[in-house]
Scaffold this motif. Structure first.
Motif, PDB file in Angstrom:
ATOM      1  N   SER A   1       0.844  -1.198   0.000  1.00 30.22           N
ATOM      2  CA  SER A   1       0.000   0.000   0.000  1.00 30.22           C
ATOM      3  C   SER A   1       0.877   1.245   0.000  1.00 30.22           C
ATOM      4  O   SER A   1       2.101   1.164   0.181  1.00 30.22           O
ATOM      5  CB  SER A   1      -0.907   0.012   1.232  1.00 30.22           C
ATOM      6  N   GLY A   2       0.251   2.428  -0.173  1.00 28.33           N
ATOM      7  CA  GLY A   2       1.013   3.677  -0.195  1.00 28.33           C
ATOM      8  C   GLY A   2       1.769   3.922   1.099  1.00 28.33           C
ATOM      9  O   GLY A   2       2.941   4.320   1.087  1.00 28.33           O
ATOM     10  N   GLY A   3       1.120   3.666   2.227  1.00 28.09           N
ATOM     11  CA  GLY A   3       1.776   3.860   3.516  1.00 28.09           C
ATOM     12  C   GLY A   3       2.928   2.901   3.720  1.00 28.09           C
ATOM     13  O   GLY A   3       3.984   3.276   4.252  1.00 28.09           O
ATOM     14  N   GLN A   4       2.755   1.656   3.284  1.00 29.81           N
ATOM     15  CA  GLN A   4       3.834   0.668   3.415  1.00 29.81           C
ATOM     16  C   GLN A   4       5.009   1.031   2.517  1.00 29.81           C
ATOM     17  O   GLN A   4       6.169   0.869   2.903  1.00 29.81           O
ATOM     18  CB  GLN A   4       3.299  -0.721   3.059  1.00 29.81           C
ATOM     19  N   ARG A   5       4.714   1.536   1.316  1.00 31.73           N
ATOM     20  CA  ARG A   5       5.800   1.949   0.419  1.00 31.73           C
ATOM     21  C   ARG A   5       6.596   3.104   1.032  1.00 31.73           C
ATOM     22  O   ARG A   5       7.822   3.172   0.881  1.00 31.73           O
ATOM     23  CB  ARG A   5       5.243   2.343  -0.950  1.00 31.73           C
ATOM     24  N   GLN A   6       5.892   4.024   1.713  1.00 34.02           N
ATOM     25  CA  GLN A   6       6.623   5.117   2.349  1.00 34.02           C
ATOM     26  C   GLN A   6       7.485   4.598   3.490  1.00 34.02           C
ATOM     27  O   GLN A   6       8.578   5.131   3.745  1.00 34.02           O
ATOM     28  CB  GLN A   6       5.649   6.191   2.846  1.00 34.02           C
ATOM     29  N   ARG A   7       7.043   3.565   4.178  1.00 31.38           N
ATOM     30  CA  ARG A   7       7.867   2.947   5.221  1.00 31.38           C
ATOM     31  C   ARG A   7       9.134   2.329   4.610  1.00 31.38           C
ATOM     32  O   ARG A   7      10.212   2.375   5.215  1.00 31.38           O
ATOM     33  CB  ARG A   7       7.067   1.881   5.976  1.00 31.38           C
ATOM     34  N   ILE A   8       8.999   1.758   3.417  1.00 29.04           N
ATOM     35  CA  ILE A   8      10.165   1.208   2.717  1.00 29.04           C
ATOM     36  C   ILE A   8      11.155   2.334   2.404  1.00 29.04           C
ATOM     37  O   ILE A   8      12.367   2.192   2.584  1.00 29.04           O
ATOM     38  CB  ILE A   8       9.726   0.497   1.414  1.00 29.04           C
ATOM     39  N   CYS A   9      10.627   3.477   1.943  1.00 28.39           N
ATOM     40  CA  CYS A   9      11.478   4.627   1.640  1.00 28.39           C
ATOM     41  C   CYS A   9      12.196   5.130   2.893  1.00 28.39           C
ATOM     42  O   CYS A   9      13.366   5.521   2.835  1.00 28.39           O
ATOM     43  CB  CYS A   9      10.646   5.759   1.030  1.00 28.39           C
ATOM     44  N   ILE A  10      11.494   5.107   4.013  1.00 29.50           N
ATOM     45  CA  ILE A  10      12.105   5.544   5.276  1.00 29.50           C
ATOM     46  C   ILE A  10      13.209   4.575   5.692  1.00 29.50           C
ATOM     47  O   ILE A  10      14.293   4.985   6.126  1.00 29.50           O
ATOM     48  CB  ILE A  10      11.034   5.673   6.373  1.00 29.50           C
ATOM     49  N   ALA A  11      12.940   3.270   5.531  1.00 28.85           N
ATOM     50  CA  ALA A  11      13.962   2.267   5.867  1.00 28.85           C
ATOM     51  C   ALA A  11      15.201   2.455   5.004  1.00 28.85           C
ATOM     52  O   ALA A  11      16.337   2.365   5.493  1.00 28.85           O
ATOM     53  CB  ALA A  11      13.383   0.865   5.678  1.00 28.85           C
ATOM     54  N   ARG A  12      14.997   2.727   3.714  1.00 31.31           N
ATOM     55  CA  ARG A  12      16.135   2.966   2.822  1.00 31.31           C
ATOM     56  C   ARG A  12      16.912   4.212   3.253  1.00 31.31           C
ATOM     57  O   ARG A  12      18.152   4.230   3.216  1.00 31.31           O
ATOM     58  CB  ARG A  12      15.626   3.137   1.382  1.00 31.31           C
ATOM     59  N   ALA A  13      16.182   5.259   3.676  1.00 31.38           N
ATOM     60  CA  ALA A  13      16.829   6.518   4.056  1.00 31.38           C
ATOM     61  C   ALA A  13      17.677   6.379   5.309  1.00 31.38           C
ATOM     62  O   ALA A  13      18.740   7.002   5.427  1.00 31.38           O
ATOM     63  CB  ALA A  13      15.774   7.603   4.250  1.00 31.38           C
ATOM     64  N   ILE A  14      17.239   5.574   6.269  1.00 26.38           N
ATOM     65  CA  ILE A  14      17.970   5.462   7.533  1.00 26.38           C
ATOM     66  C   ILE A  14      18.982   4.320   7.528  1.00 26.38           C
ATOM     67  O   ILE A  14      19.696   4.127   8.514  1.00 26.38           O
ATOM     68  CB  ILE A  14      17.008   5.303   8.727  1.00 26.38           C
ATOM     69  N   ALA A  15      19.057   3.576   6.410  1.00 28.88           N
ATOM     70  CA  ALA A  15      19.956   2.414   6.349  1.00 28.88           C
ATOM     71  C   ALA A  15      21.409   2.805   6.571  1.00 28.88           C
ATOM     72  O   ALA A  15      22.177   2.054   7.190  1.00 28.88           O
ATOM     73  CB  ALA A  15      19.801   1.698   5.009  1.00 28.88           C
ATOM     74  N   LEU A  16      21.803   3.978   6.078  1.00 25.49           N
ATOM     75  CA  LEU A  16      23.196   4.420   6.190  1.00 25.49           C
ATOM     76  C   LEU A  16      23.457   5.202   7.472  1.00 25.49           C
ATOM     77  O   LEU A  16      24.515   5.809   7.623  1.00 25.49           O
ATOM     78  CB  LEU A  16      23.565   5.271   4.974  1.00 25.49           C
ATOM     79  N   GLU A  17      22.478   5.210   8.365  1.00 34.41           N
ATOM     80  CA  GLU A  17      22.575   5.916   9.649  1.00 34.41           C
ATOM     81  C   GLU A  17      22.923   7.394   9.451  1.00 34.41           C
ATOM     82  O   GLU A  17      23.931   7.896   9.986  1.00 34.41           O
ATOM     83  CB  GLU A  17      23.604   5.229  10.561  1.00 34.41           C
ATOM     84  N   PRO A  18      22.097   8.110   8.675  1.00 30.41           N
ATOM     85  CA  PRO A  18      22.364   9.530   8.419  1.00 30.41           C
ATOM     86  C   PRO A  18      22.096  10.378   9.656  1.00 30.41           C
ATOM     87  O   PRO A  18      21.445   9.929  10.603  1.00 30.41           O
ATOM     88  CB  PRO A  18      21.370   9.878   7.303  1.00 30.41           C
ATOM     89  N   GLU A  19      22.583  11.615   9.617  1.00 29.16           N
ATOM     90  CA  GLU A  19      22.325  12.559  10.695  1.00 29.16           C
ATOM     91  C   GLU A  19      21.242  13.559  10.314  1.00 29.16           C
ATOM     92  O   GLU A  19      20.599  14.141  11.184  1.00 29.16           O
ATOM     93  CB  GLU A  19      23.618  13.307  11.035  1.00 29.16           C
ATOM     94  N   PHE A  20      21.040  13.753   9.007  1.00 28.04           N
ATOM     95  CA  PHE A  20      20.113  14.770   8.514  1.00 28.04           C
ATOM     96  C   PHE A  20      19.261  14.182   7.392  1.00 28.04           C
ATOM     97  O   PHE A  20      19.775  13.524   6.486  1.00 28.04           O
ATOM     98  CB  PHE A  20      20.896  15.968   7.992  1.00 28.04           C
TER      99      PHE A  20
END
Length: 317
Positions: A155-174
């Protein structure tokens, strides 16, 4: 990272015309914007469509190259980094796009999508990366079998969760969040915002949160920056700006927000006309053709951004 500092950032796009396609003007998408965000804070960026919010976020990350200005992560000038240096530095800063479906590769499985950044930066062994992917899925609230499925199966919400997981995978600060809930249902929006707030506390993240939803900005942001045609109109603490706006444009934006309680109803301010063409903005204050409080000076002189009651406001009033 202790703070992010943006100084006089500009992004201009050329406008071509004539038989020879020569430059006949410029679209000033971002026009001399300055602010700072301290570690762990959230800056909300608001304004009508086309005001330059997304361009600002992308210029800070150098997804589009700034025309002028500086962006500092502590004392590191991001705008001066060479390609090889910038590639390494990108681990510290990530973006979450507005449309989760178009930002995910439909030919890749979810596990591959989340693992891709880890591979590019050569982090861990294959088994360590796969274990990391499972941990990330758990953090964002998705089942472990998601790794074998494709984006269209969610679903759209689940896809956004995937995007969030991808974004935090590298342990960013910003993280720049570019209207990450605008395409989602209200109930799903609430879940995603809750996830953003939990990650902020758990991982110590700093956000630039772009949105047109002022109720959402009220919940998640510490500071608000109001944009119009590439410039800052008002900047300050969220409660100050949303409870007592000073700029007529900010007042109009807030008046359009429906209140939950009957007693919170406000008098709606209807703005005249449409947003001007950014390639040919009005003389003086860009907002004066639509402003209900315009004065004669507004037609000829652009107001400087000055401090008023603990915030920055660009208005002759």
């Amino acid at each position: 990272m202790n703070e992010i500092r943006v100084e006089r950032l500009k992004k201009y796009y050329p406008v071509y015309g004539g038989i020879l396609k020569r430059i006949k003007g410029w679209v000033k998408a971002v026009d001399g914007i300055s602010f700072r965000i301290r570690k762990g804070e959230v800056l909300g960026v608001v304004g009508e469509s086309g005001c330059g919010k997304s361009t600002l976020g992308r210029a800070i990350l150098r997804l589009v190259e700034p025309t002028e200005g500086k962006v500092f992560f502590d004392e590191i000038d991001v705008t001066a980094l060479r390609s090889s240096e910038l590639r390494k530095f990108r681990r510290k800063m990530q973006i979450i796009f507005q449309d989760p479906f178009s930002s995910l590769n439909p030919r890749m499985k979810v596990g591959e999508i989340i693992e891709e950044g880890l591979k590019i930066h050569r982090i861990g062994t294959s088994s360590e990366r796969k274990r990391k992917v499972l941990e990330l899925l758990e953090i964002v609230g998705l089942p472990s079998d998601s790794v074998k499925r494709y984006p269209h199966e969610f679903s759209g919400g689940q896809r956004q969760r995937i995007c969030i997981a991808r974004a935090i995978a590298l342990e960013p600060e910003f993280i720049v969040a570019d209207e990450p809930t605008s395409s989602l249902d209200l109930s799903v929006q609430a879940q995603i915002i809750k996830l953003f707030m939990e990650l902020r506390e758990k991982l110590g993240l700093t956000y630039l949160f772009i949105s047109h939803d002022l109720n959402l900005i009220r919940v998640i942001s510490d500071f608000v920056l109001v944009m119009y045609l590439g410039r800052v109109f008002e900047y300050g603490r969220t409660e100050d700006i949303l409870e007592n706006p000073l700029h007529p444009y900010t007042k109009a934006l807030i008046s359009a927000v429906p209140g939950i309680e009957p007693e919170t109803k406000r008098k709606r301010i209807i703005l005249e006309g449409d947003v001007p063409d950014p390639a040919s903005p009005p003389s003086g204050c860009y907002f004066h053709p639509r402003c209900p409080s315009r004065m004669e000076i507004c037609r000829t002189s652009y107001p400087p951004l000055k401090e008023v009651n603990g915030r920055a406001v660009a208005c002759h009033l």
